[in-house]
Design a protein around this motif. Structure first.
Motif, PDB file in Angstrom:
ATOM      1  N   GLY A  53      -3.307  -5.309  -3.433  1.00  0.00           N
ATOM      2  CA  GLY A  53      -3.020  -5.843  -4.755  1.00  0.00           C
ATOM      3  C   GLY A  53      -2.031  -6.994  -4.704  1.00  0.00           C
ATOM      4  O   GLY A  53      -2.182  -8.000  -5.414  1.00  0.00           O
ATOM      5  N   VAL A  54      -1.016  -6.857  -3.847  1.00  0.00           N
ATOM      6  CA  VAL A  54      -0.049  -7.943  -3.681  1.00  0.00           C
ATOM      7  C   VAL A  54      -0.730  -9.179  -3.111  1.00  0.00           C
ATOM      8  O   VAL A  54      -0.501 -10.306  -3.573  1.00  0.00           O
ATOM      9  N   ALA A  55      -1.586  -8.980  -2.107  1.00  0.00           N
ATOM     10  CA  ALA A  55      -2.283 -10.115  -1.488  1.00  0.00           C
ATOM     11  C   ALA A  55      -3.215 -10.805  -2.489  1.00  0.00           C
ATOM     12  O   ALA A  55      -3.238 -12.041  -2.585  1.00  0.00           O
ATOM     13  N   SER A  71      -3.670  -2.193  -8.122  1.00  0.00           N
ATOM     14  CA  SER A  71      -4.191  -1.656  -6.873  1.00  0.00           C
ATOM     15  C   SER A  71      -3.836  -0.178  -6.716  1.00  0.00           C
ATOM     16  O   SER A  71      -4.657   0.630  -6.278  1.00  0.00           O
ATOM     17  N   GLY A  72      -2.611   0.189  -7.096  1.00  0.00           N
ATOM     18  CA  GLY A  72      -2.203   1.588  -7.005  1.00  0.00           C
ATOM     19  C   GLY A  72      -3.015   2.484  -7.924  1.00  0.00           C
ATOM     20  O   GLY A  72      -3.445   3.573  -7.531  1.00  0.00           O
ATOM     21  N   GLY A 105      -5.631  -4.737   2.781  1.00  0.00           N
ATOM     22  CA  GLY A 105      -4.498  -5.617   2.520  1.00  0.00           C
ATOM     23  C   GLY A 105      -4.101  -6.423   3.742  1.00  0.00           C
ATOM     24  O   GLY A 105      -3.796  -7.619   3.638  1.00  0.00           O
ATOM     25  N   LEU A 106      -4.112  -5.778   4.901  1.00  0.00           N
ATOM     26  CA  LEU A 106      -3.791  -6.496   6.138  1.00  0.00           C
ATOM     27  C   LEU A 106      -4.806  -7.605   6.402  1.00  0.00           C
ATOM     28  O   LEU A 106      -4.439  -8.708   6.830  1.00  0.00           O
ATOM     29  N   VAL A 107      -6.092  -7.321   6.161  1.00  0.00           N
ATOM     30  CA  VAL A 107      -7.134  -8.339   6.366  1.00  0.00           C
ATOM     31  C   VAL A 107      -6.905  -9.532   5.444  1.00  0.00           C
ATOM     32  O   VAL A 107      -6.982 -10.698   5.860  1.00  0.00           O
ATOM     33  N   LEU A 108      -6.607  -9.268   4.165  1.00  0.00           N
ATOM     34  CA  LEU A 108      -6.382 -10.345   3.210  1.00  0.00           C
ATOM     35  C   LEU A 108      -5.166 -11.197   3.596  1.00  0.00           C
ATOM     36  O   LEU A 108      -5.200 -12.433   3.473  1.00  0.00           O
TER      37      LEU A 108
END
Length: 293
Positions: A53-55, A71-72, A105-108
């Motif tokens: 969500g942050v990304a 996202s949460g 998220g890591l991928v984004l």
């Protein structure tokens, strides 16, 4: 004494201590419900699920808090959907969903390089908190307090006995969403202070500690709130002298207090349990001796 007052001379330290105390108090309050409902893993999942969500919020030019909160909530809904419509157990559903969201998220973050530092998301950075983050935290705290003020009694009844709450006509699904939304919002706010990894400690440790000290929910909430606020303030203060991670110091203090209470709690501690077992054995022996006589 002059040396002990040095942290109060810096504005960033004063902000860090005040913000940490506010976050710790709200987390402590909600941790009572988390402890009663057995939602420890759910809090951990929500704290990790905010990363995509942050990304996405950065990519779309939206506020980070909005993306993290959405996202949460989405992660919580997916976990509930899997649990209701499959044979997968709750712990497995939580594990699959939060690791999937965290991985996405890591991928984004790698596909769309930005000024978002993964280390800040994971470990927090309350010493560098921005005014808009402080405002966000105040809004979250106010919203959670409003929910507890308006529906607190219903939430307590549902937390203790969901079947009874439904039987008397309460909308248990609405209550569940209110509590899930509150936990997700607080997880987003606390992420600024301690990061996604340690949010779960602030959402569990104060409530678990208070649960060992009292059998009354009102008193439990008071103890947990005071403990959360005090340990967060003290952890931010001590981190200046230790030159260590603020979130790590806060969580270490909470863990240390929990361990002490676990041992010495007057009714539910390990020592009290041992004394109770000895008394029971002595009474059994006395009864056996009386019957033989």
């Amino acid at each position: 004494m002059a040396g002990m007052l040095i942290p109060f001379e810096y504005e960033y330290m004063r902000n860090a201590m005040l913000v940490s105390a506010a976050i710790g108090g709200i987390c402590g309050m909600l941790s009572c419900f988390v402890a009663l409902k057995g939602w420890s893993l759910l809090g951990d999942a929500l704290s990790h699920a905010v990363v995509p969500g942050v990304a996405l919020a950065w990519i779309l030019g939206l506020p980070f808090a909005l993306g993290a909160f959405a996202s949460g909530l989405l992660a919580a809904w997916v976990m509930g959907f899997i649990r209701r419509n499959s044979r997968i157990r709750e712990d497995a559903a939580i594990g699959v969903v939060f690791t999937a969201f965290f991985g996405a998220g890591l991928v984004l973050l790698t596909l769309f390089p930005s000024n978002i530092r993964l280390r800040t998301i994971i470990f927090g950075n309350v010493l560098g908190i921005a005014p808009e983050d402080t405002l966000q935290m105040m809004i979250v705290a106010g919203g959670v307090l409003a929910v507890l003020a308006l529906r607190g009694r219903d939430l307590v009844l549902w937390a203790f006995d969901a079947t009874h709450a439904q039987a008397i006509g309460l909308n248990t699904r609405l209550l569940q969403m209110l509590l899930l939304g509150s936990v997700a919002a607080v997880a987003v706010a606390a992420m600024v202070a301690v990061g996604a990894v340690l949010v779960i400690a602030m959402l569990v440790a104060p409530g678990a500690t208070a649960y060992l000290l009292t059998d009354r929910f009102g008193r439990m909430m008071g103890i947990a709130t005071a403990m959360g606020a005090a340990t967060a303030f003290a952890g931010a203060y001590l981190s200046y002298f230790l030159d260590g991670s603020t979130g790590g110091v806060i969580v270490s203090l909470q863990a240390a207090i929990f361990l002490v209470v676990l041992v010495v709690a007057p009714r539910h501690g390990l020592l009290a349990g041992r004394r109770a077992r000895r008394r029971a054995q002595d009474q059994a022996q006395d009864q056996a001796g009386g019957q033989l006589a």
